[in-house]
Design a protein around this motif. Structure first.
Motif, PDB file in Angstrom:
ATOM      1  N   GLN A  79       0.852  -1.183   0.000  1.00  0.00           N
ATOM      2  CA  GLN A  79       0.000   0.000   0.000  1.00  0.00           C
ATOM      3  C   GLN A  79       0.893   1.239   0.000  1.00  0.00           C
ATOM      4  N   ILE A  80       0.333   2.363  -0.386  1.00  0.00           N
ATOM      5  CA  ILE A  80       1.098   3.610  -0.397  1.00  0.00           C
ATOM      6  C   ILE A  80       0.351   4.649   0.429  1.00  0.00           C
ATOM      7  N   TYR A  81       1.058   5.216   1.400  1.00  0.00           N
ATOM      8  CA  TYR A  81       0.514   6.277   2.249  1.00  0.00           C
ATOM      9  C   TYR A  81       0.216   7.468   1.341  1.00  0.00           C
ATOM     10  N   ASN A  82      -0.974   7.962   1.398  1.00  0.00           N
ATOM     11  CA  ASN A  82      -1.410   9.020   0.494  1.00  0.00           C
ATOM     12  C   ASN A  82      -0.650  10.328   0.767  1.00  0.00           C
ATOM     13  N   PRO A  83       0.044  10.851  -0.228  1.00  0.00           N
ATOM     14  CA  PRO A  83       0.758  12.122  -0.032  1.00  0.00           C
ATOM     15  C   PRO A  83      -0.151  13.272   0.401  1.00  0.00           C
ATOM     16  N   ALA A  84      -1.427  13.245   0.013  1.00  0.00           N
ATOM     17  CA  ALA A  84      -2.355  14.299   0.435  1.00  0.00           C
ATOM     18  C   ALA A  84      -2.601  14.215   1.944  1.00  0.00           C
ATOM     19  N   PHE A  85      -2.637  12.992   2.490  1.00  0.00           N
ATOM     20  CA  PHE A  85      -2.808  12.831   3.930  1.00  0.00           C
ATOM     21  C   PHE A  85      -1.534  13.297   4.649  1.00  0.00           C
ATOM     22  N   PHE A  86      -0.389  13.011   4.069  1.00  0.00           N
ATOM     23  CA  PHE A  86       0.898  13.484   4.573  1.00  0.00           C
ATOM     24  C   PHE A  86       0.851  15.011   4.705  1.00  0.00           C
ATOM     25  N   LYS A  87       0.409  15.690   3.645  1.00  0.00           N
ATOM     26  CA  LYS A  87       0.311  17.159   3.648  1.00  0.00           C
ATOM     27  C   LYS A  87      -0.672  17.640   4.717  1.00  0.00           C
ATOM     28  N   TYR A  88      -1.786  16.948   4.852  1.00  0.00           N
ATOM     29  CA  TYR A  88      -2.775  17.295   5.876  1.00  0.00           C
ATOM     30  C   TYR A  88      -2.127  17.264   7.271  1.00  0.00           C
ATOM     31  N   THR A  94       1.336  19.086  12.641  1.00  0.00           N
ATOM     32  CA  THR A  94       2.682  19.519  13.020  1.00  0.00           C
ATOM     33  C   THR A  94       2.918  20.965  12.604  1.00  0.00           C
ATOM     34  N   ARG A  95       1.969  21.545  11.890  1.00  0.00           N
ATOM     35  CA  ARG A  95       1.952  22.964  11.529  1.00  0.00           C
ATOM     36  C   ARG A  95       3.293  23.491  11.018  1.00  0.00           C
ATOM     37  N   HIS A  96       3.913  22.699  10.170  1.00  0.00           N
ATOM     38  CA  HIS A  96       5.166  23.059   9.507  1.00  0.00           C
ATOM     39  C   HIS A  96       6.335  23.230  10.474  1.00  0.00           C
ATOM     40  N   HIS A  97       6.218  22.649  11.659  1.00  0.00           N
ATOM     41  CA  HIS A  97       7.371  22.581  12.559  1.00  0.00           C
ATOM     42  C   HIS A  97       8.261  21.477  12.002  1.00  0.00           C
ATOM     43  N   GLY A  98       9.508  21.789  11.711  1.00  0.00           N
ATOM     44  CA  GLY A  98      10.390  20.842  11.041  1.00  0.00           C
ATOM     45  C   GLY A  98      10.097  20.849   9.546  1.00  0.00           C
ATOM     46  N   ARG A  99      10.988  20.223   8.778  1.00  0.00           N
ATOM     47  CA  ARG A  99      10.778  20.193   7.325  1.00  0.00           C
ATOM     48  C   ARG A  99       9.575  19.332   6.958  1.00  0.00           C
ATOM     49  N   TYR A 100       9.351  18.269   7.719  1.00  0.00           N
ATOM     50  CA  TYR A 100       8.192  17.404   7.519  1.00  0.00           C
ATOM     51  C   TYR A 100       8.017  16.539   8.759  1.00  0.00           C
ATOM     52  N   PRO A 101       6.825  15.962   8.937  1.00  0.00           N
ATOM     53  CA  PRO A 101       6.583  15.136  10.125  1.00  0.00           C
ATOM     54  C   PRO A 101       7.418  13.851  10.093  1.00  0.00           C
ATOM     55  N   SER A 102       7.716  13.327  11.260  1.00  0.00           N
ATOM     56  CA  SER A 102       8.405  12.039  11.335  1.00  0.00           C
ATOM     57  C   SER A 102       7.463  10.936  10.850  1.00  0.00           C
ATOM     58  N   THR A 103       8.044   9.826  10.470  1.00  0.00           N
ATOM     59  CA  THR A 103       7.227   8.678  10.070  1.00  0.00           C
ATOM     60  C   THR A 103       6.318   8.278  11.223  1.00  0.00           C
ATOM     61  N   GLY A 104       6.830   8.364  12.436  1.00  0.00           N
ATOM     62  CA  GLY A 104       6.019   8.034  13.605  1.00  0.00           C
ATOM     63  C   GLY A 104       4.770   8.882  13.711  1.00  0.00           C
ATOM     64  N   MET A 105       4.907  10.181  13.485  1.00  0.00           N
ATOM     65  CA  MET A 105       3.730  11.061  13.529  1.00  0.00           C
ATOM     66  C   MET A 105       2.752  10.727  12.416  1.00  0.00           C
ATOM     67  N   LEU A 106       3.271  10.450  11.237  1.00  0.00           N
ATOM     68  CA  LEU A 106       2.396  10.102  10.118  1.00  0.00           C
ATOM     69  C   LEU A 106       1.596   8.844  10.422  1.00  0.00           C
ATOM     70  N   VAL A 107       2.237   7.871  11.029  1.00  0.00           N
ATOM     71  CA  VAL A 107       1.547   6.616  11.361  1.00  0.00           C
ATOM     72  C   VAL A 107       0.581   6.827  12.523  1.00  0.00           C
ATOM     73  N   LEU A 108       0.977   7.621  13.507  1.00  0.00           N
ATOM     74  CA  LEU A 108       0.093   7.899  14.634  1.00  0.00           C
ATOM     75  C   LEU A 108      -1.224   8.513  14.148  1.00  0.00           C
ATOM     76  N   PHE A 109      -1.153   9.490  13.262  1.00  0.00           N
ATOM     77  CA  PHE A 109      -2.386  10.117  12.772  1.00  0.00           C
ATOM     78  C   PHE A 109      -3.157   9.222  11.815  1.00  0.00           C
ATOM     79  N   PHE A 110      -2.470   8.371  11.092  1.00  0.00           N
ATOM     80  CA  PHE A 110      -3.163   7.363  10.296  1.00  0.00           C
ATOM     81  C   PHE A 110      -3.993   6.482  11.235  1.00  0.00           C
ATOM     82  N   ALA A 111      -3.364   6.023  12.324  1.00  0.00           N
ATOM     83  CA  ALA A 111      -4.061   5.174  13.286  1.00  0.00           C
ATOM     84  C   ALA A 111      -5.254   5.899  13.901  1.00  0.00           C
ATOM     85  N   LEU A 112      -5.079   7.161  14.244  1.00  0.00           N
ATOM     86  CA  LEU A 112      -6.183   7.930  14.822  1.00  0.00           C
ATOM     87  C   LEU A 112      -7.372   8.035  13.871  1.00  0.00           C
TER      88      LEU A 112
END
Length: 174
Positions: A79-88, A94-112
């Motif tokens: 499967q491929i994590y949707n780049p649009a969800f990544f942007k969301y 993460t409100r643009h803190h850092g260049r991009y969210p960590s993989t952990g944050m991306l997975v945490l919000f996917f789970a939520l």
């Protein structure tokens, strides 16, 4: 759900032993058992080319670092994590803190977004605020917050807020 190179063997007490979905980007990819879904988290366009290559010709061996030439996973469970969800996540959480969210944050919000209950194991910062992987003995773990790639402090505050709001339960482990 498991992230990047996170192992289970030897860490079952703190991180569990079952994996249904394993989220990785090419530089952290590893072979998976047939009963585990591989979820590619694409951070760049080349990542999408790599997954095609790794499951077929093996032409791509390097992105910004060496990558697995061939990947042994169940092709029906890729499967491929949707780049649009990544942007969301980057825009709203993460409100643009850092260049991009960590993989952990991306997975945490996917789970939520897909789970009724989210319990988090082996994740986040240690008692001194250093982010590291639970399976690594990395004496430079505090460097993670200095790179600017991810804002570990902001992500830790977000995780803490979610836990205090009862949206997730964090199990810190040993």
């Amino acid at each position: 759900m498991r992230i990047n190179l996170a192992p289970t063997v030897g860490y079952e007490e703190d991180a569990g032993s079952h994996t249904t979905h394993h989220f990785m980007y090419p530089e952290s990819a590893k072979n998976l058992a047939a009963n585990v879904s591989f979820v590619l988290v694409p951070f760049k366009t080349l990542d999408l080319l790599w997954i095609t290559s790794a499951l077929s010709t093996g032409q791509i061996r390097f992105t910004y670092a060496p990558v697995k030439q061939f990947l042994r996973v169940d092709k029906d469970k890729v499967q491929i994590y949707n780049p649009a969800f990544f942007k969301y996540i980057h825009d709203h959480w993460t409100r643009h803190h850092g260049r991009y969210p960590s993989t952990g944050m991306l997975v945490l919000f996917f789970a939520l977004h897909v789970c009724d209950e989210v319990n988090v194991f082996g994740f986040g910062a240690d008692s001194r605020g250093n982010w590291h992987h639970y399976w690594e003995q990395n004496r430079y773990s505090g460097e993670f917050r200095k790179t600017g790639v991810h804002d570990a402090d902001f992500e830790a505050q977000t995780i803490d807020s979610l836990a205090k709001a009862g949206k997730i339960t964090v199990f810190p482990g040993k």
